[in-house]
Design a protein around this motif. Structure first.
Motif, short mmCIF file in Angstrom:
data_model
loop_
_atom_site.label_atom_id
_atom_site.label_comp_id
_atom_site.label_asym_id
_atom_site.label_seq_id
_atom_site.Cartn_x
_atom_site.Cartn_y
_atom_site.Cartn_z
N GLY A 356 47.35 41.91 -8.95
CA GLY A 356 48.02 40.62 -8.85
C GLY A 356 47.03 39.48 -8.66
O GLY A 356 47.17 38.42 -9.28
N THR A 357 46.00 39.69 -7.84
CA THR A 357 44.99 38.66 -7.63
C THR A 357 44.24 38.36 -8.93
O THR A 357 43.98 37.21 -9.28
N ILE A 358 43.88 39.41 -9.66
CA ILE A 358 43.13 39.24 -10.92
C ILE A 358 43.96 38.47 -11.94
O ILE A 358 43.45 37.58 -12.64
N LEU A 359 45.25 38.79 -12.02
CA LEU A 359 46.10 38.10 -12.99
C LEU A 359 46.16 36.60 -12.71
O LEU A 359 46.07 35.78 -13.64
N TRP A 360 46.30 36.21 -11.46
CA TRP A 360 46.33 34.80 -11.13
C TRP A 360 44.94 34.16 -11.30
O TRP A 360 44.82 32.99 -11.69
N ALA A 361 43.89 34.93 -11.02
CA ALA A 361 42.53 34.41 -11.22
C ALA A 361 42.27 34.14 -12.69
O ALA A 361 41.56 33.17 -13.03
N GLN A 362 42.81 34.96 -13.57
CA GLN A 362 42.65 34.72 -15.00
C GLN A 362 43.32 33.41 -15.41
O GLN A 362 42.79 32.66 -16.23
N ASP A 363 44.48 33.14 -14.81
CA ASP A 363 45.15 31.87 -15.10
C ASP A 363 44.34 30.68 -14.54
O ASP A 363 44.33 29.60 -15.14
N LEU A 364 43.68 30.88 -13.42
CA LEU A 364 42.85 29.83 -12.84
C LEU A 364 41.64 29.55 -13.73
O LEU A 364 41.28 28.39 -13.97
N GLY A 365 41.01 30.60 -14.24
CA GLY A 365 39.87 30.45 -15.13
C GLY A 365 38.54 30.53 -14.41
O GLY A 365 38.43 30.30 -13.20
N GLU A 366 37.50 30.89 -15.18
CA GLU A 366 36.18 31.11 -14.60
C GLU A 366 35.60 29.85 -13.96
O GLU A 366 35.07 29.89 -12.86
N SER A 367 35.69 28.73 -14.67
CA SER A 367 35.05 27.51 -14.17
C SER A 367 35.64 27.06 -12.86
O SER A 367 34.91 26.74 -11.90
N ARG A 368 36.96 27.03 -12.79
CA ARG A 368 37.59 26.54 -11.55
C ARG A 368 37.40 27.53 -10.40
O ARG A 368 37.25 27.12 -9.24
N LEU A 369 37.38 28.84 -10.69
CA LEU A 369 37.13 29.81 -9.64
C LEU A 369 35.70 29.67 -9.13
O LEU A 369 35.45 29.64 -7.92
N TYR A 370 34.76 29.55 -10.05
CA TYR A 370 33.35 29.43 -9.65
C TYR A 370 33.15 28.17 -8.82
O TYR A 370 32.48 28.21 -7.77
N ASP A 371 33.69 27.05 -9.25
CA ASP A 371 33.53 25.80 -8.51
C ASP A 371 34.12 25.90 -7.11
O ASP A 371 33.53 25.38 -6.14
N MET A 372 35.25 26.57 -6.97
CA MET A 372 35.87 26.70 -5.65
C MET A 372 35.00 27.55 -4.73
O MET A 372 34.80 27.21 -3.55
N LEU A 373 34.45 28.64 -5.25
CA LEU A 373 33.61 29.51 -4.42
C LEU A 373 32.34 28.79 -3.98
O LEU A 373 31.87 28.96 -2.86
N VAL A 374 31.78 27.97 -4.87
CA VAL A 374 30.60 27.18 -4.50
C VAL A 374 30.97 26.17 -3.42
O VAL A 374 30.21 25.93 -2.46
N ASP A 375 32.14 25.54 -3.57
CA ASP A 375 32.59 24.59 -2.55
C ASP A 375 32.74 25.26 -1.19
O ASP A 375 32.47 24.64 -0.15
N PHE A 376 33.16 26.52 -1.18
CA PHE A 376 33.27 27.25 0.08
C PHE A 376 31.89 27.55 0.69
O PHE A 376 31.79 27.88 1.86
N GLY A 377 30.84 27.45 -0.11
CA GLY A 377 29.49 27.68 0.39
C GLY A 377 28.88 28.99 -0.02
O GLY A 377 27.78 29.34 0.44
N LEU A 378 29.54 29.74 -0.90
CA LEU A 378 28.99 31.01 -1.35
C LEU A 378 27.77 30.77 -2.24
O LEU A 378 27.76 29.83 -3.04
N GLY A 379 26.78 31.62 -2.09
CA GLY A 379 25.55 31.47 -2.85
C GLY A 379 24.62 30.41 -2.31
O GLY A 379 23.59 30.10 -2.93
#
Length: 622
Positions: A356-379
């Motif tokens: 279920g998480t993967i399905l919604w992540a696919q709808d979110l898309g790579e760019s928006r997921l990556y940007d959100m994780l960077v905003d959280f401070g990952l990496g």
């Protein structure tokens, strides 16, 4: 031919006269030289050179060591401080029977006999250390030997009153008081004082002359006191509870970190590990910032923060969720078997559904997921500037493969530190504002003046509405999902469990051979409606039936949180609701009581003024 006697006598007289004049002239010149020398010494130079020479022979300069600044907790309880200690030294050239002296010393000191013998047998040397920084009792026993050539001198030494308490945070100093790890190293320049210098007058035997010159040229200055944000009692509880939890899970180690989400202040950071002998003890490795691991399902709230913020879905949005989904050559499954189900976003998080998480992540898309994780401070490093801190591993979006999005969205294929994940959860607890984590509140100089330590700037990374929705979803994880063992009586808890495969040293996860190792975790905060404490617990390689985050980490979270809310005076929901009840007694300080009285007086005055105004403006009676 015979000489005239008169001529001979005249010649002899002339020679004698020459000799007398010669000797007289020589003595005169020597006398002139002596007189000139005396005039030069006593009149022209005033005897300064020889007086300085004599002074240099009898005046010695002694370095006055500076005390290293103390490290204290937020309540000014000592965590590390410098105290006077004794050091045992020797002059081997003065020792007649070095082997016998070494044998006597070995019965007192903690140094091996062979080492002591080796040092004392160096008869060509005039100074060697026997043992540095011993207590007064040991020094007294050495002095009682009355061995010629063995000496005791004063020295400053670093001690930790709590022994290994907070060792992973404090770090260590070397024998000379220089920070080599942890906070001791990171703030060495502030903790290190400046040495002074004193002149003393010594006699022929090298001893100081009583009543002689003792002049301080430069006064030593102690280093600044470092005030940490941790609470000593909370830190102690974190370590003890974590040790018990790691033992219960038969794990290799664990990390627990607690933070005030609104300020980023770290109130506890514990790391324990299992020794080669099998004992679980406090570790000197600050794994909250040095350990990068795959977080697993505690990543899912971060993924859904992007889904909610970008309006891809809401908490009640439904979709069909199968038990498995194929993406490229990989098949992703849920950890529990089920038929195709129509689940809401909240239900997917509550059940911790990978698919279920993967399905919604696919709808979110790579760019928006990556940007959100960077905003959280990952990496990214957290800004704590602690030695050995790693940034983890979040691959750049352009380097993502076809399976990167599904794996990263559920917490695999990405490496984070416990501190990074705690900051991320604190961002949710803080209404979408990522706090700047801090470990040092400030410094206090020798005059008692406190100076606030500057820290990073908080940053809003998503809306408060998204934070509120996500918090409600995470509450259901604890109330009726995989995190029920994280419940704390009297408090609403929001959080998420995580159970991740641990990569093996030679690659892969060991699923083909059934040799999987796990990292279990739980991250959350409380009270959920007014968060005051965010906590993460990570257990390394739990074994047996309690390998999951819900069983290995969540109970540790609950036990620690119950202690921390009492120690930090975080009121429960009932207590908060009862604060305004009539007859309730609230403990106050004199300053608080004065402020309350002034506020009540001001309120009464305002009420009287309002009543008078009402009387003036009220309409006349019929």
């Amino acid at each position: 031919m015979t000489q005239n006697p008169r001529n001979v006598r005249h010649s002899n007289n002339f020679n004698l006269q020459r000799r007398v004049i010669g000797f007289g002239s020589a003595f005169f010149l020597i006398a002139v030289c002596f007189v000139w020398k005396l005039v030069g010494l006593q009149v022209l130079d005033e005897g300064n050179r020889y007086r300085d020479f004599a002074k240099n022979k009898r005046i010695d300069q002694i370095v006055l060591p500076a005390g290293r600044g103390a490290i204290v907790d937020r309540n000014n309880v000592d965590l590390a401080l410098t105290v006077p200690l004794k050091t045992i030294t020797a002059n081997p050239s003065e020792i007649e029977n070095p082997r016998e002296v070494a044998r006597e010393l070995s019965l007192i000191l903690d140094t091996e006999l062979t080492v002591l013998e080796e040092r004392l047998l160096q008869s060509h040397r005039q100074f060697v250390y026997m043992q540095r920084q011993v207590d007064d009792e040991m020094a007294e026993r050495v002095l009682d030997l009355e061995e010629h050539g063995i000496y005791v001198q004063d020295e400053m030494g670093r001690i930790r009153p709590g022994e290994d308490l907070a060792l992973n945070i404090l770090g260590r100093t070397d024998i000379d008081g220089i920070g080599i790890s942890g906070v001791e190293k990171a703030y060495d320049s502030l903790l290190t004082g400046s040495s002074g210098l004193m002149e003393v007058e010594r006699g022929a035997g090298g001893l100081t002359i009583p009543g002689g010159s003792h002049q301080i040229i430069d006064q030593s200055e102690q280093g600044e006191t470092l005030i940490l944000s941790i609470d000593r009692s909370v830190q102690f509880a974190a370590e003890e509870i974590l040790i018990d939890g790691v033992v219960s899970a038969n794990a290799q180690g664990g990390t627990l970190v607690a933070m005030r989400p609104d300020t980023g202040e770290i109130v506890a950071s514990a790391t324990v590990s299992r020794t080669l002998e099998g004992e679980v003890t406090i570790s000197s490795d600050n794994r909250s910032v040095t350990w990068a691991y795959e977080p697993g399902s505690i990543m899912k709230p971060l993924t859904f923060a992007g889904v909610l913020e970008e309006k891809v879905a809401g908490p009640s949005s439904l979709r069909e969720v199968p038990n498995a989904i194929a993406i490229w050559e990989d098949v992703f499954r849920d950890s529990f078997a089920h038929e195709k189900e129509n689940w809401s976003v909240t239900e997917i998080l509550r059940r911790s559904s990978n698919v279920g998480t993967i399905l919604w992540a696919q709808d979110l898309g790579e760019s928006r997921l990556y940007d959100m994780l960077v905003d959280f401070g990952l990496g990214l490093r957290t800004g704590l500037d602690l030695p050995g801190e790693t940034r983890g591993s979040l691959p750049e979006e352009k380097k993502w493969s076809g399976t990167s999005l599904p794996t990263i969205s559920i917490g695999q294929g990405v490496a984070t530190t416990p501190m990074q994940m705690l900051v991320a959860y604190s961002s949710i607890a803080n209404g979408g504002v990522r706090p700047a984590p801090s470990l040092v509140l400030g410094t206090r100089d020798n005059d008692g003046v406190f100076e606030l330590m500057p820290s990073g700037t908080p940053e809003r990374i998503f809306s408060s509405e998204t934070a509120d929705l996500l918090t409600l979803m995470m509450e259901e994880v604890v109330s009726d999902g995989t995190g029920v063992q994280a419940q704390v009586p009297g408090y609403r808890v929001a959080g998420k469990t995580g159970t991740a495969w641990k990569p093996l040293a030679d690659g892969g996860y060991g699923e083909e051979t059934g040799e999987m190792k796990y990292v279990a975790s739980f991250a959350g905060f409380l009270p959920a409606d007014q968060p005051e404490l965010a906590i993460i617990v990570v257990i390394d390689e739990p074994v047996g039936a309690i390998y999951s985050g819900g069983r290995a980490a969540a109970p540790i979270f609950a036990e620690f949180a119950q202690f921390a809310v009492r120690q930090l005076r975080i009121p429960s929901e009932v207590e908060r609701l009862g604060l305004e009840q009539p007859g309730r007694v609230i403990a106050t300080t004199p300053a608080q009581a004065k402020a309350i009285a002034e506020a009540e007086a001001a309120a009464a005055a305002a009420e009287t003024e309002a009543e008078e105004l009402e009387e003036i403006t009220a309409p006349p009676a019929d």
